[in-house]
Design a protein around this motif. Structure first.
Motif, PDB file in Angstrom:
ATOM      1  N   UNK A  33       0.841  -1.201   0.000  1.00  0.00           N
ATOM      2  CA  UNK A  33       0.000   0.000   0.000  1.00  0.00           C
ATOM      3  C   UNK A  33       0.875   1.250   0.000  1.00  0.00           C
ATOM      4  N   UNK A  34       0.305   2.347  -0.459  1.00  0.00           N
ATOM      5  CA  UNK A  34       1.012   3.632  -0.513  1.00  0.00           C
ATOM      6  C   UNK A  34       0.261   4.661   0.311  1.00  0.00           C
ATOM      7  N   UNK A  35       0.983   5.394   1.150  1.00  0.00           N
ATOM      8  CA  UNK A  35       0.412   6.486   1.939  1.00  0.00           C
ATOM      9  C   UNK A  35       1.179   7.765   1.617  1.00  0.00           C
ATOM     10  N   UNK A  36       0.464   8.880   1.523  1.00  0.00           N
ATOM     11  CA  UNK A  36       1.069  10.170   1.205  1.00  0.00           C
ATOM     12  C   UNK A  36       0.737  11.169   2.306  1.00  0.00           C
ATOM     13  N   UNK A  37       1.771  11.694   2.951  1.00  0.00           N
ATOM     14  CA  UNK A  37       1.622  12.767   3.936  1.00  0.00           C
ATOM     15  C   UNK A  37       1.950  14.092   3.270  1.00  0.00           C
ATOM     16  N   UNK A  38       1.195  15.126   3.597  1.00  0.00           N
ATOM     17  CA  UNK A  38       1.413  16.459   3.040  1.00  0.00           C
ATOM     18  C   UNK A  38       1.380  17.479   4.168  1.00  0.00           C
ATOM     19  N   UNK A  39       2.337  18.373   4.197  1.00  0.00           N
ATOM     20  CA  UNK A  39       2.323  19.494   5.130  1.00  0.00           C
ATOM     21  C   UNK A  39       2.644  20.764   4.346  1.00  0.00           C
ATOM     22  N   UNK A  40       2.194  21.883   4.867  1.00  0.00           N
ATOM     23  CA  UNK A  40       2.469  23.190   4.269  1.00  0.00           C
ATOM     24  C   UNK A  40       3.396  23.948   5.223  1.00  0.00           C
ATOM     25  N   UNK A  41       4.454  24.549   4.655  1.00  0.00           N
ATOM     26  CA  UNK A  41       5.504  25.162   5.469  1.00  0.00           C
ATOM     27  C   UNK A  41       5.890  26.513   4.879  1.00  0.00           C
ATOM     28  N   UNK A  42       6.190  27.455   5.754  1.00  0.00           N
ATOM     29  CA  UNK A  42       6.795  28.710   5.331  1.00  0.00           C
ATOM     30  C   UNK A  42       7.744  29.168   6.441  1.00  0.00           C
ATOM     31  N   UNK A  93       3.341  29.930   1.180  1.00  0.00           N
ATOM     32  CA  UNK A  93       3.319  28.596   1.755  1.00  0.00           C
ATOM     33  C   UNK A  93       3.819  27.585   0.742  1.00  0.00           C
ATOM     34  N   UNK A  94       4.671  26.680   1.189  1.00  0.00           N
ATOM     35  CA  UNK A  94       5.233  25.623   0.355  1.00  0.00           C
ATOM     36  C   UNK A  94       4.548  24.306   0.685  1.00  0.00           C
ATOM     37  N   UNK A  95       4.018  23.646  -0.318  1.00  0.00           N
ATOM     38  CA  UNK A  95       3.346  22.353  -0.139  1.00  0.00           C
ATOM     39  C   UNK A  95       4.379  21.241  -0.295  1.00  0.00           C
ATOM     40  N   UNK A  96       4.535  20.406   0.741  1.00  0.00           N
ATOM     41  CA  UNK A  96       5.553  19.356   0.734  1.00  0.00           C
ATOM     42  C   UNK A  96       4.881  18.000   0.929  1.00  0.00           C
ATOM     43  N   UNK A  97       4.743  17.206  -0.135  1.00  0.00           N
ATOM     44  CA  UNK A  97       4.198  15.852   0.020  1.00  0.00           C
ATOM     45  C   UNK A  97       5.309  14.819   0.040  1.00  0.00           C
ATOM     46  N   UNK A  98       5.088  13.727   0.752  1.00  0.00           N
ATOM     47  CA  UNK A  98       6.033  12.605   0.751  1.00  0.00           C
ATOM     48  C   UNK A  98       5.217  11.320   0.743  1.00  0.00           C
ATOM     49  N   UNK A  99       5.562  10.407  -0.163  1.00  0.00           N
ATOM     50  CA  UNK A  99       4.804   9.165  -0.336  1.00  0.00           C
ATOM     51  C   UNK A  99       5.667   7.967   0.038  1.00  0.00           C
ATOM     52  N   UNK A 102       4.001  25.932  10.294  1.00  0.00           N
ATOM     53  CA  UNK A 102       3.513  24.664   9.759  1.00  0.00           C
ATOM     54  C   UNK A 102       1.998  24.661   9.869  1.00  0.00           C
ATOM     55  N   UNK A 103       1.336  24.169   8.813  1.00  0.00           N
ATOM     56  CA  UNK A 103      -0.129  24.203   8.795  1.00  0.00           C
ATOM     57  C   UNK A 103      -0.637  23.137   7.828  1.00  0.00           C
ATOM     58  N   UNK A 104      -1.934  22.847   7.930  1.00  0.00           N
ATOM     59  CA  UNK A 104      -2.690  22.066   6.935  1.00  0.00           C
ATOM     60  C   UNK A 104      -2.064  20.717   6.631  1.00  0.00           C
ATOM     61  N   UNK A 141       1.430  14.369  -4.768  1.00  0.00           N
ATOM     62  CA  UNK A 141       0.952  15.642  -5.280  1.00  0.00           C
ATOM     63  C   UNK A 141       2.093  16.477  -5.815  1.00  0.00           C
ATOM     64  N   UNK A 142       1.766  17.713  -6.131  1.00  0.00           N
ATOM     65  CA  UNK A 142       2.760  18.642  -6.622  1.00  0.00           C
ATOM     66  C   UNK A 142       3.525  19.255  -5.472  1.00  0.00           C
ATOM     67  N   UNK A 143       4.821  19.540  -5.693  1.00  0.00           N
ATOM     68  CA  UNK A 143       5.654  20.174  -4.681  1.00  0.00           C
ATOM     69  C   UNK A 143       5.900  21.623  -5.034  1.00  0.00           C
ATOM     70  N   UNK A 144       5.635  22.504  -4.135  1.00  0.00           N
ATOM     71  CA  UNK A 144       6.088  23.857  -4.326  1.00  0.00           C
ATOM     72  C   UNK A 144       5.004  24.900  -4.378  1.00  0.00           C
ATOM     73  N   UNK A 145       4.336  25.130  -3.325  1.00  0.00           N
ATOM     74  CA  UNK A 145       3.506  26.324  -3.174  1.00  0.00           C
ATOM     75  C   UNK A 145       2.446  26.500  -4.212  1.00  0.00           C
TER      76      UNK A 145
END
Length: 429
Positions: A293-302, A334-340, A365-367, A423-427
């Motif tokens: 299985x694959x899990x993807x965590x995403x956080x938003x950082x600035x 805000x920078x969107x950072x996903x990791x799978x 850190x948010x969202x 997802x896409x990386x980078x704000x």
């Protein structure tokens, strides 16, 4: 404009000394009147989108940050232009975001390709736009490789004013995107000597990359693009993912929930953490993680300035597995950072980790979100049990039953592995 051949351009020869490479492509720019940048003459002139393929790469010998690597690409591009007596390009944060998103999207796709929508995604008001992309090259190799290709070199030396550079690497695969645009009124920055090597990274005292010397004109300032959709799949519930109800089960040394105010990305609150090298924010939860299985965590950082770090997704319970993505955040948005993470074994829990690697900066850190984006491949179905069949009775006085045919083996289908989605990386918003 016309392109210059490899043999007749001494300036280009100084950038072509590559021992190895992989695949490149370039997109000639659009103009406001819907005309296209003329393709260069020579063996790659049959189309404005081209690709070349050569040998494999050597690994980079240093570990700079993404910001340092992309700044080197900007500097090398401007050095190529300086050899031609052309003005330097101004690095534009909105073009950076489009390029970073597409570099990551190529990684998600598992193949190099052009962004079909970059001309609509960059700020409006441009007169001409273009794109170069690349796969596999290190940050010191990519510009020389583009120089060695007529079609890519045409973009490097065209009459653009602005540039954005994106880079993404994970699992040993690296992708580049370079976006160009010409905006009326943008003045070039002061020329400087070509950059020969970035400062070593990561370090606790790394200085932020210099900002462009000339701000972009108001005509190229736009609102952020709409937020990318959350990866499709089954969402796992996190404790206080946007910190609206406090820290929840987050472990955040020296961190505080800040708000209510307008600095939060969503809602009215965000997590505020002073930077210290190695400081780590985590949340763990019990979750059934099936093999495959694959899990993807995403956080938003600035941050309040250029600041780097790592986002990890760790599978726990059993043999530990971890996936990591390096990021460089800033104050422009805000920078969107996903990791799978695709599990190679079964687990009973997941942990999100955000590791801060720049001292003297303040991170927000948010969202946060965690989504099961890929299910394991289904187990092969067992072959059906053989069944007997009878023939119609022969027109004899006493009907007889024909013997059952020998059963034929049914081939077992081979499970198809799932793609590692993200997802896409980078704000994006």
């Amino acid at each position: 404009m016309t392109s210059r051949s490899l043999s007749s351009a001494p300036a280009r020869a100084r950038f072509i000394a590559l021992a190895s490479a992989t695949i490149l492509a370039s997109a000639a720019g659009l103009v406001a009147a819907a005309a296209h940048l003329a393709p260069p003459t020579g063996p790659l002139s049959a189309a404005s989108d081209t690709s070349i393929e050569t040998a494999a790469l050597a690994s980079a010998t240093t570990t700079p940050t993404v910001e340092q690597m992309t700044q080197r690409v900007v500097a090398d591009t401007n050095a190529v232009r300086a050899e031609r007596g052309l003005p330097a390009l101004v690095r534009h944060p909105d073009l950076d975001r489009v390029a970073a998103d597409w570099a990551h999207q190529q990684w998600v796709n598992g193949a190099m390709s052009h962004n079909p929508s970059y001309a609509q995604q960059i700020p409006p008001g441009w007169e001409r736009a273009g794109e170069n992309v690349g796969k596999g090259y290190t940050y010191t190799q990519i510009v020389p490789a583009w120089v060695a290709s007529s079609s890519h070199y045409a973009n490097l030396v065209h009459d653009y004013t602005s540039i954005g550079v994106g880079y993404f690497e994970q699992d040993g695969r690296r992708y580049w995107s370079q976006v160009f645009a010409k905006y009326p009124g943008v003045q070039p920055p002061a020329q400087s000597a070509p950059v020969t090597s970035p400062s070593p990274a990561p370090t606790a005292t790394a200085a932020p990359a210099p900002a462009p010397t000339s701000p972009p004109p108001s005509t190229v300032t736009v609102n952020p693009a709409p937020e990318p959709a959350r990866p499709a799949g089954v969402a796992l519930a996190l404790s206080s993912p946007s910190f609206e109800s406090g820290l929840g089960t987050w472990s955040a040394p020296s961190g505080t929930v800040d708000g209510p105010n307008t600095l939060a990305r969503g809602g009215t609150r965000s997590l505020l953490v002073p930077g210290a090298y190695g400081r780590t924010i985590t949340q763990s939860l019990a979750a059934e993680v099936a093999k495959g299985s694959t899990h993807t965590a995403t956080v938003w950082i600035r941050s309040d300035g250029s600041a780097s770090g790592i986002v990890r997704l760790r599978a726990t319970g059993g043999v530990a597995e971890v996936a990591s993505v390096y990021f460089t955040a800033g104050s422009s948005g805000w920078l969107r950072v996903p990791v799978a993470l695709t599990a190679r074994a079964a687990h009973t829990g997941l942990t999100i980790e955000i590791v801060l690697r720049t001292s003297g900066r303040t991170y927000r850190i948010d969202s946060a979100s965690l989504v099961r984006t890929g299910e394991p491949a289904p187990a092969a179905a067992p072959a059906p049990a053989p069944t007997t069949s009878t023939t119609a009775p022969a027109p004899a006085p006493s009907p007889t039953t024909a013997p059952a045919p020998a059963p034929s083996p049914t081939p077992t289908p081979t499970p198809t592995p799932l793609l590692n989605l993200g997802g896409l990386l980078g704000g994006g918003g």
